[in-house]
Design an enzyme around this catalytic site. Structure first.
Site, mmCIF file in Angstrom:
data_model
loop_
_atom_site.group_PDB
_atom_site.id
_atom_site.type_symbol
_atom_site.label_atom_id
_atom_site.label_comp_id
_atom_site.label_asym_id
_atom_site.label_seq_id
_atom_site.Cartn_x
_atom_site.Cartn_y
_atom_site.Cartn_z
ATOM 1 N N ALA A 54 -48.220 92.794 125.737
ATOM 2 C CA ALA A 54 -47.411 94.005 125.913
ATOM 3 C C ALA A 54 -47.873 94.855 127.100
ATOM 4 O O ALA A 54 -47.324 95.926 127.324
ATOM 5 C CB ALA A 54 -47.426 94.845 124.642
ATOM 6 N N SER A 55 -48.868 94.389 127.863
ATOM 7 C CA SER A 55 -49.346 95.171 129.008
ATOM 8 C C SER A 55 -48.614 94.783 130.291
ATOM 9 O O SER A 55 -48.743 93.662 130.782
ATOM 10 C CB SER A 55 -50.847 94.948 129.216
ATOM 11 O OG SER A 55 -51.217 95.349 130.530
ATOM 12 N N PRO A 56 -47.848 95.716 130.877
ATOM 13 C CA PRO A 56 -47.118 95.395 132.108
ATOM 14 C C PRO A 56 -48.048 95.053 133.264
ATOM 15 O O PRO A 56 -47.733 94.194 134.086
ATOM 16 C CB PRO A 56 -46.353 96.685 132.414
ATOM 17 C CG PRO A 56 -46.361 97.493 131.160
ATOM 18 C CD PRO A 56 -47.575 97.083 130.395
ATOM 19 N N ASP A 71 -53.224 91.663 126.806
ATOM 20 C CA ASP A 71 -52.274 91.834 125.712
ATOM 21 C C ASP A 71 -50.889 91.542 126.300
ATOM 22 O O ASP A 71 -50.579 91.998 127.406
ATOM 23 C CB ASP A 71 -52.359 93.283 125.194
ATOM 24 C CG ASP A 71 -51.508 93.511 123.952
ATOM 25 O OD1 ASP A 71 -50.309 93.157 123.969
ATOM 26 O OD2 ASP A 71 -52.045 94.068 122.985
#
Lengths: 196, 196
Positions: free
Chosen positions: B11-13, B9
Site C-alpha cells: 500500500a506504499s506509493p 508494504d
C-alpha cells in the site's frame, strides 16, 4: 533571474545539510535563493506533535541520526551530533527577521547552523546568536530588537506564510508556488525555476 | 554476489516507485535483490498512527500526492492515483509469503503494485490477487493457502523481522544489517553492498 525560496527551521538537521549545499547548486543553476527561516514548532503542534519527530518516533529518530552521519560524511559537511535536541530556535529566528535579506542573512544562518550541528554550541543562547551575527559582519542590532520586541510579529507573519504554502517540514523549497520537500528534491526545484 | 533486501508494504506509493526502478539499478550495480513484502500497519500503530500518514497529516498528504505525480512523470512510471487509499494489503502480503522467492515473487509484486497504483484495481480483493499470480506465471495455490490459514505465521515472522531491523517506513533497503529508507537512498545502499 529565476528565484527559489528556501524555508527552514534552525533546529532541523536536514535543513543544515541544505544550508551547506544549496549555495553552489543554485549558482550552477543560475537561480537566486531567498533564505526563509521560520519555526516548525507551531506547525508540528497543529498536527499533534509536541516534540521533534526525531524524539517522538524512536526507530525513525535512531535512523535519522545514523543517516545524517552517513550523509554529512558523503557530502563532506562538518558534523557533530548535538548533545541536546532539539534546541529552541525562537530567538535565533526572531533575530533573523531583523536582518536585511541580502548576503549577510545566509552568512548568519550558516553560522547559526554550524554552531548547532558542527560545534556543539547552543543556538538558543544570546551569546551564540551574537557571535553568529558578528561572523556575518553584523552588529547586535537585530538581536537587541528580537530581545526587546513583545510579539514577534514578523516571525508570526513568516509562520503564517509557511502555513499558506502548505509547508509541513524542512528543508522546503518553493518555486512559483510549487512546494518541494527535502534535500532530494532540490535539483527538481532548481530545474523548475527555469520552466515557464 | 552482493545482496540487498527490499522491504515494502503493497500500500506504499513510494515503494511502488522503488518496485518500478530497483531492477535495472540493481543489475547495473551487480547486486541481487531479495523482495520482502510485509505490513507497515502494525508498526505504524505502535507509533500511535491508526491510518496512513498520507491521511493523518493533511498538508503532508497533499504534498505526497503532488510529489508522486511529478516523480512518476519524471521517471516514466505509469501512475493513476488510487480512488481509495490506503487499500488493505493483508491478503496480498499473506499470499506473497507462500510464493517461492525466485523471479516469480518480484513479478507478482510488480503486478500487484501496478494494479493499485496504475490501474485503479483494488489489490485487497482475491480476484485481483489471483490475476497478479497469473501475470507472474503462478497458479492460485499461494492465494488459497493465504485464505485457508488462520494465523498468518509467516507474515507475522516477517513483520517481527522488520521490527528487529528497526524498519519504520517503506521502501526500506537493508544491506549487511544497515538500514536505508526511501528511494533517494537506494544508490547508497547498492554501493554499500560492495563495501567490506
Amino acid at each position: 533571474m529565476a528565484e527559489l525560496e528556501f524555508w527552514f527551521d534552525f533546529a532541523s538537521p536536514y535543513a543544515y545539510l541544505a544550508a551547506e549545499t544549496i549555495g553552489p547548486a543554485a549558482v550552477e543553476a543560475g537561480v537566486a535563493v531567498r533564505w526563509k527561516p521560520f519555526l516548525l514548532g507551531p506547525i508540528f503542534q497543529e498536527q499533534g506533535w509536541r516534540d521533534s519527530p526525531f524524539n517522538l518516533f524512536p526507530a525513525k529518530g535512531r535512523y535519522f541520526w545514523r543517516d545524517l552521519q552517513r550523509e554529512t560524511r558523503r557530502l563532506g559537511v562538518p558534523w557533530q551530533r548535538p548533545a541536546r535536541f532539539p534546541f529552541n530556535s525562537v530567538l535565533a529566528t526572531k533575530t533573523a527577521t531583523w536582518i536585511e535579506p541580502d548576503e549577510r542573512l545566509p552568512a548568519y544562518c550558516q553560522a547559526l547552523f554550524r554552531a548547532g550541528f558542527a560545534e556543539r554550541r547552543d543556538p538558543a543562547t544570546p551569546t551564540v546568536v551574537s557571535a553568529c551575527l558578528r561572523a556575518a559582519g553584523l552588529d547586535d542590532g537585530p538581536l537587541e530588537r528580537a530581545l526587546a520586541e513583545d510579539g514577534g510579529q514578523r516571525l508570526r507573519a513568516d509562520i503564517n506564510r509557511a502555513r499558506e504554502l502548505d509547508i509541513f517540514g524542512a528543508p522546503s523549497f518553493v518555486v512559483k508556488g510549487e512546494l518541494y520537500w527535502g534535500n532530494e528534491r532540490l535539483a527538481a526545484a532548481l530545474e523548475r525555476a527555469w520552466v515557464d
